[in-house]
Design an enzyme around this catalytic site. Structure first.
Site, mmCIF file in Angstrom:
data_model
loop_
_atom_site.group_PDB
_atom_site.id
_atom_site.type_symbol
_atom_site.label_atom_id
_atom_site.label_comp_id
_atom_site.label_asym_id
_atom_site.label_seq_id
_atom_site.Cartn_x
_atom_site.Cartn_y
_atom_site.Cartn_z
ATOM 1 C CB SER A 298 -0.862 0.022 1.266
ATOM 2 O OG SER A 298 -1.482 1.275 1.433
ATOM 3 C CE LYS B 120 -1.892 -3.556 3.225
ATOM 4 N NZ LYS B 120 -2.179 -4.728 2.375
ATOM 5 C CE1 TYR C 107 -4.256 -1.830 5.304
ATOM 6 C CE2 TYR C 107 -3.203 0.282 4.863
ATOM 7 C CZ TYR C 107 -3.866 -0.842 4.412
ATOM 8 O OH TYR C 107 -4.145 -0.990 3.054
HETATM 9 N N1 LIG Z 1 -8.847 0.043 -1.221
HETATM 10 C C1 LIG Z 1 -7.788 0.756 -0.953
HETATM 11 O O1 LIG Z 1 -7.832 1.978 -0.882
HETATM 12 C C2 LIG Z 1 -6.465 0.075 -0.753
HETATM 13 C C3 LIG Z 1 -5.309 0.855 -0.814
HETATM 14 C C4 LIG Z 1 -4.076 0.246 -0.649
HETATM 15 C C5 LIG Z 1 -4.006 -1.114 -0.397
HETATM 16 N N2 LIG Z 1 -5.149 -1.836 -0.321
HETATM 17 C C6 LIG Z 1 -5.014 -3.251 -0.049
HETATM 18 O O2 LIG Z 1 -5.605 -3.994 -1.086
HETATM 19 C C7 LIG Z 1 -6.032 -5.254 -0.608
HETATM 20 C C8 LIG Z 1 -7.460 -5.499 -1.040
HETATM 21 O O3 LIG Z 1 -8.268 -4.515 -0.444
HETATM 22 P P1 LIG Z 1 -9.669 -4.052 -1.035
HETATM 23 O O4 LIG Z 1 -9.659 -2.593 -1.048
HETATM 24 O O5 LIG Z 1 -10.000 -4.795 -2.257
HETATM 25 O O6 LIG Z 1 -10.609 -4.486 0.178
HETATM 26 P P2 LIG Z 1 -11.886 -5.430 0.255
HETATM 27 O O7 LIG Z 1 -12.298 -5.416 1.667
HETATM 28 O O8 LIG Z 1 -12.845 -5.056 -0.804
HETATM 29 O O9 LIG Z 1 -11.295 -6.861 -0.141
HETATM 30 C C9 LIG Z 1 -10.483 -7.582 0.734
HETATM 31 C C10 LIG Z 1 -10.857 -9.038 0.603
HETATM 32 O O10 LIG Z 1 -9.991 -9.793 1.454
HETATM 33 C C11 LIG Z 1 -10.782 -10.745 2.159
HETATM 34 N N3 LIG Z 1 -10.128 -11.113 3.411
HETATM 35 C C12 LIG Z 1 -10.033 -10.383 4.548
HETATM 36 N N4 LIG Z 1 -9.402 -11.078 5.495
HETATM 37 C C13 LIG Z 1 -9.071 -12.270 4.938
HETATM 38 C C14 LIG Z 1 -8.416 -13.424 5.415
HETATM 39 N N5 LIG Z 1 -7.962 -13.497 6.676
HETATM 40 N N6 LIG Z 1 -8.231 -14.462 4.561
HETATM 41 C C15 LIG Z 1 -8.714 -14.408 3.292
HETATM 42 N N7 LIG Z 1 -9.364 -13.344 2.803
HETATM 43 C C16 LIG Z 1 -9.537 -12.288 3.612
HETATM 44 C C17 LIG Z 1 -12.116 -10.060 2.401
HETATM 45 O O11 LIG Z 1 -13.130 -11.010 2.648
HETATM 46 C C18 LIG Z 1 -12.296 -9.308 1.089
HETATM 47 O O12 LIG Z 1 -12.983 -10.098 0.134
HETATM 48 C C19 LIG Z 1 -5.809 -5.219 0.905
HETATM 49 O O13 LIG Z 1 -4.579 -5.868 1.194
HETATM 50 C C20 LIG Z 1 -5.702 -3.737 1.194
HETATM 51 O O14 LIG Z 1 -4.954 -3.468 2.353
HETATM 52 C C21 LIG Z 1 -6.373 -1.283 -0.500
#
Ligand SMILES: NC(=O)c1ccc[n+]([C@@H]2O[C@H](COP(=O)([O-])OP(=O)(O)OC[C@H]3O[C@@H](n4cnc5c(N)ncnc54)[C@H](O)[C@@H]3O)[C@@H](O)[C@H]2O)c1
Length: 256
Positions: A149, A168, A164
């Site tokens: 991230s 990351k 968090y």
């Molecule tokens: N959305 C953002 O702004 C953003 C920015 C930077 C990084 N990220 C990272 O991207 C990744 C995906 O995030 P997103 O925005 O799609 O969120 P999201 O919540 O839409 O998707 C995350 C998915 O991971 C699954 N999950 C959570 N815990 C889990 C576990 N223990 N085992 C298996 N699956 C699990 C959830 O059920 C969900 O389907 C994450 O690692 C997040 O930190 C997101």
């Protein structure tokens, strides 16, 4: 004439996506499928994984296997590896993407909260990367992509989530460490560092949303589709000399 675009094809490959039922993960499954791969989709709840599997099949006619897996649980990840070996016989791409975020002031974070965040975001990435790496090292080929991230690079404000940010930053250094160990043996390991992306984690209903827009260079957050190109690049042979890289996709958020 040499084709440069062929390098982006994932035809005949198997790609695993953790957190494939969520925003970024679900889009990654569709992008990999459009590029030609069959997909293994894992998520905490089988219903979410199955919903993405249905989209993969109906949109691109690619095989999609949905498997329930909590990436923070070693027994679940072992079972995931066994299922991949049994059903797919190989693994070409692993997108270790499952993650969570929540807020807590540093002075109030409980050990349970700390362990939960690190357990999924960092240990979970390690466990799934290790599972994939073991298969790929036997094949002497594969591409691993970890989701870090921009919070691994900068401390986002005003929200407070030290666990968090630490998780990351850990993913970025873990990625480089694996790239050094496994790169010489045919397995490339890279990470992506998204900025704010429109999913349930970050969206316009967040109380900090307007502040995020003000702080951003492009005055908007990103869409999951805007990560697809980078993901296909890293997954495919187009990135055959890219190893240990962290690619920031944040609309310029972290440059000032
Ligand atoms: N959305 C953002 O702004 C953003 C920015 C930077 C990084 N990220 C990272 O991207 C990744 C995906 O995030 P997103 O925005 O799609 O969120 P999201 O919540 O839409 O998707 C995350 C998915 O991971 C699954 N999950 C959570 N815990 C889990 C576990 N223990 N085992 C298996 N699956 C699990 C959830 O059920 C969900 O389907 C994450 O690692 C997040 O930190 C997101």
């Amino acid at each position: 004439m040499e084709s440069f675009m062929n390098g982006f094809s994932l035809e005949g490959k198997i790609a695993m996506v953790s957190g494939g039922g969520g925003g970024i993960g679900s889009t990654a499954c569709l992008a990999f499928a459009e590029a030609g791969a069959d997909i293994v989709i894992t998520d905490l709840t089988i219903e979410q994984a199955e919903a993405t599997a249905e989209k993969v099949w109906s949109s691109y006619g690619k095989k999609a296997l949905a498997i329930k897996c909590d990436v923070s649980k070693p027994a679940d990840v072992d079972r995931l590896g066994e299922e991949i070996r049994k059903n797919c016989k190989r693994l070409d791409v692993a997108f270790n993407n499952a993650g969570i975020a929540f807020e807590a002031n540093a002075e109030d974070v409980t050990l349970e909260q700390w362990n939960r965040c690190i357990g999924i975001n960092l240990t979970g990435v390690f466990l799934t990367a290790q599972m994939a790496g073991r298969i790929m090292l036997e094949q002497k080929s594969g591409s691993i992509i970890n989701t870090a991230s921009m919070s691994g690079h900068v401390v986002n404000v005003p929200q407070k989530h030290c666990m968090y940010n630490a998780s990351k930053a850990g993913v970025i250094q873990l990625t480089k460490s694996l790239a050094v160990e496994w790169g010489p043996r045919g397995v490339r390991v890279n990470s992506i560092s998204p900025g704010y992306i429109n999913t349930v984690l970050s969206n316009s209903s967040n109380p900090w949303y307007n502040e995020w827009l003000q702080n951003s260079v492009m005055k908007r957050i990103g869409e999951t589709s805007e990560l697809a190109g980078v993901l296909i690049y890293l997954a495919s042979d187009a990135s055959s000399f890219t190893n240990g890289a962290d690619i920031v996709i944040d609309g310029g958020y972290t440059i000032r």
